[in-house]
Scaffold this motif. Sequence first.
Motif, mmCIF file in Angstrom:
data_model
loop_
_atom_site.group_PDB
_atom_site.id
_atom_site.type_symbol
_atom_site.label_atom_id
_atom_site.label_comp_id
_atom_site.label_asym_id
_atom_site.label_seq_id
_atom_site.Cartn_x
_atom_site.Cartn_y
_atom_site.Cartn_z
ATOM 1 N N PHE A 28 0.806 -1.219 0.000
ATOM 2 C CA PHE A 28 0.000 0.000 0.000
ATOM 3 C C PHE A 28 0.842 1.274 0.000
ATOM 4 O O PHE A 28 0.320 2.357 -0.279
ATOM 5 C CB PHE A 28 -0.951 0.007 1.189
ATOM 6 N N TRP A 170 -7.180 -1.156 -6.471
ATOM 7 C CA TRP A 170 -7.211 -0.803 -5.039
ATOM 8 C C TRP A 170 -5.822 -0.363 -4.572
ATOM 9 O O TRP A 170 -5.648 0.684 -3.942
ATOM 10 C CB TRP A 170 -7.716 -2.015 -4.271
ATOM 11 N N ILE A 171 -4.829 -1.147 -4.887
ATOM 12 C CA ILE A 171 -3.454 -0.860 -4.461
ATOM 13 C C ILE A 171 -2.953 0.449 -5.071
ATOM 14 O O ILE A 171 -2.323 1.270 -4.397
ATOM 15 C CB ILE A 171 -2.531 -2.034 -4.844
ATOM 16 N N VAL A 174 -4.660 3.500 -3.372
ATOM 17 C CA VAL A 174 -4.133 3.754 -2.026
ATOM 18 C C VAL A 174 -2.748 4.388 -2.106
ATOM 19 O O VAL A 174 -2.450 5.350 -1.382
ATOM 20 C CB VAL A 174 -4.097 2.452 -1.202
ATOM 21 N N ASN A 175 -1.887 3.901 -2.977
ATOM 22 C CA ASN A 175 -0.551 4.489 -3.134
ATOM 23 C C ASN A 175 -0.630 5.941 -3.584
ATOM 24 O O ASN A 175 0.082 6.810 -3.062
ATOM 25 C CB ASN A 175 0.274 3.672 -4.136
ATOM 26 N N TYR A 177 -3.164 8.019 -3.209
ATOM 27 C CA TYR A 177 -3.738 8.878 -2.162
ATOM 28 C C TYR A 177 -2.758 9.064 -0.997
ATOM 29 O O TYR A 177 -2.731 10.124 -0.369
ATOM 30 C CB TYR A 177 -5.065 8.314 -1.650
ATOM 31 N N ALA A 178 -1.953 8.058 -0.735
ATOM 32 C CA ALA A 178 -0.910 8.204 0.297
ATOM 33 C C ALA A 178 0.096 9.266 -0.126
ATOM 34 O O ALA A 178 0.530 10.098 0.685
ATOM 35 C CB ALA A 178 -0.215 6.872 0.534
ATOM 36 N N THR A 181 -1.645 12.671 0.210
ATOM 37 C CA THR A 181 -1.717 13.065 1.623
ATOM 38 C C THR A 181 -0.383 13.636 2.099
ATOM 39 O O THR A 181 -0.340 14.655 2.797
ATOM 40 C CB THR A 181 -2.118 11.852 2.487
ATOM 41 N N LEU A 201 -7.576 7.654 3.915
ATOM 42 C CA LEU A 201 -6.615 6.640 3.490
ATOM 43 C C LEU A 201 -6.817 5.339 4.257
ATOM 44 O O LEU A 201 -6.836 4.247 3.665
ATOM 45 C CB LEU A 201 -5.197 7.160 3.703
ATOM 46 N N GLY A 204 -9.878 3.638 3.083
ATOM 47 C CA GLY A 204 -9.678 3.030 1.773
ATOM 48 C C GLY A 204 -8.971 1.687 1.854
ATOM 49 O O GLY A 204 -9.164 0.813 1.007
ATOM 50 N N ILE A 205 -8.148 1.519 2.883
ATOM 51 C CA ILE A 205 -7.463 0.240 3.086
ATOM 52 C C ILE A 205 -8.344 -0.751 3.827
ATOM 53 O O ILE A 205 -8.467 -1.921 3.440
ATOM 54 C CB ILE A 205 -6.140 0.453 3.855
#
Length: 553
Positions: A28, A170-171, A174-175, A177-178, A181, A201, A204-205
């Motif tokens: 992630f 999905w992965i 998340v990456n 959005y991380a 952020t 975040l 989302g996980i």
Amino acid sequence: MKYIILSLLSAVLLSISWPTYGIPFFIFIALVPLLILEHDISKFSNIRKKSLTIFGLSYLAFIIWNIVTTGWLYGAKNPDGSNSLFAVVVPVVLNSLFYAFIFQCYHWYKNAQGTYFGLVFFVAIWMVFEKIHLSWELTWPWLNLGNVFAAYPKIIQWYDTLGATGGSFWILLVNVYAFYTLRIWEAGRKRKSLVLNGSILAAGILLPMLISSVKYQNFDLKSTGSVNVLMLQPELNPYTEKYSKDSLTILNDLLTLAEENSTGKIDYYIGPETSIPGSGSISETGFEDSELLNKVKDFLSSHPESVFATGISSHRFYPDANQKSNTAYQTSQGIFVDSYNSAVQILPNQKVEVYHKGKLVPGVEIFPYINVLKPLLGNAMLDLGGTTASLGVDAERIAFSNPFNEGKLAPIICYESIYGEFVTDYVKKGANFLSIMTNDSWWGETQGHKQLMAYSRMRAIETRLEIARAANSGISAHINARGDVVADTFYGDKTTLFAKINLYEHQTFYTRAGDLLSRICIFVFGFLVFYNLIKKFQNKKPQEPMKKIVIKR
């Protein structure tokens, strides 16, 4: 030095996430260091050749990832018994190059259209590449991101809706959005925005995992019956036994293994990939006269209402060259022939049914883009199974049914089990349980056979069908419709595995829709590329000619 550390950090995070030795949750954030690296070089560094630097650093990360996760390919041997450097160098170097090029395209697009459009483009182009990697002749989807959770079925039960490609999406989200952020925090240092984005975040996980856990605990799919299956694991060394032993000896050993372990009623005996004839192959026009196949029928005559399904090497001659297929090759006698990696279903007093493997291993079973690459590479095929020519394939999947019970077997052959949407075609043809016939012995006791076994568990979840997996040296396994390994064997044992396989008559959303998210991303990718071209066209305004200035005195 900072950028090299970021590149290595992504390499480590990607590598330690992979099954079956790693912890997948690092995936992630695995791409975040590369995204930081690209942004910092693009916006703040004084490096002159920024694009080349970004390409080199991303390639460093991806080649380390490929070496760590698929370095077991080096276990493949040449005919003289030496390890094949070709088997590992070409996939690792080429696959890393593909990933680095994808990341480079993201860098170019982000510079042209800004960070937000760039990040959307990053998700879209990665998904498009994974879809291409599932489809073209250089296909090698082993490292598609959604595969990372293969050994953790409890958190991916929603793959029955979106499949492993949904896991990749999905992965990637998340990456991205991380990274977003982190950038928002660096720009404003506002605690409120950090808490808000951090909460989104985390949701989302965790939300897909929570949904998956609920689906796992409340799984109540009703079976329409069951069949008793005996999986055969003969444990033939592919380099010293499998293609050198006498064919009758190989078959007699397989049937003895089946006979000695038949306790009670057996509906299906399932053998591994190319379990017969050993060296050479069986002519499909002579199936009914084949001494080997008739010997199997004799075995079944003492086991009434039983079916024998196994992998074989087969071939078909074309006496008339005008009737040959596109994959047929010419023998030294001038006759055209197709060679196949096949699965057969054998019943007493009935014609042998056959299916030809549809997804072939590049460089082993198929010479990719032969008209282009053969002049450059020469005869670079690896001899892993008795042929160095591209094999023939079946255009469509089939399901083997039989008159004795309600079982409809999907004859999935080895490499095919990596392909989610491809496997659903068996279900659409009526299959109510999956049989994987495989030979994972080429790489010995490495991560290779373990990873391929783990990937099978995703196919069970996507289709919600149980799996009987027969492997030459292991791991043979019974996998239920939740992706759990109900029973399995040890690698390297000569043994059998009995399983009571539940049958399910249904189609999941994923079976019906396939890689829906991938197709959406193809559309988004096309739109973004078109949008960029339109913007460039609009910005290229023709310059007005300079007016002649007349100075009056």
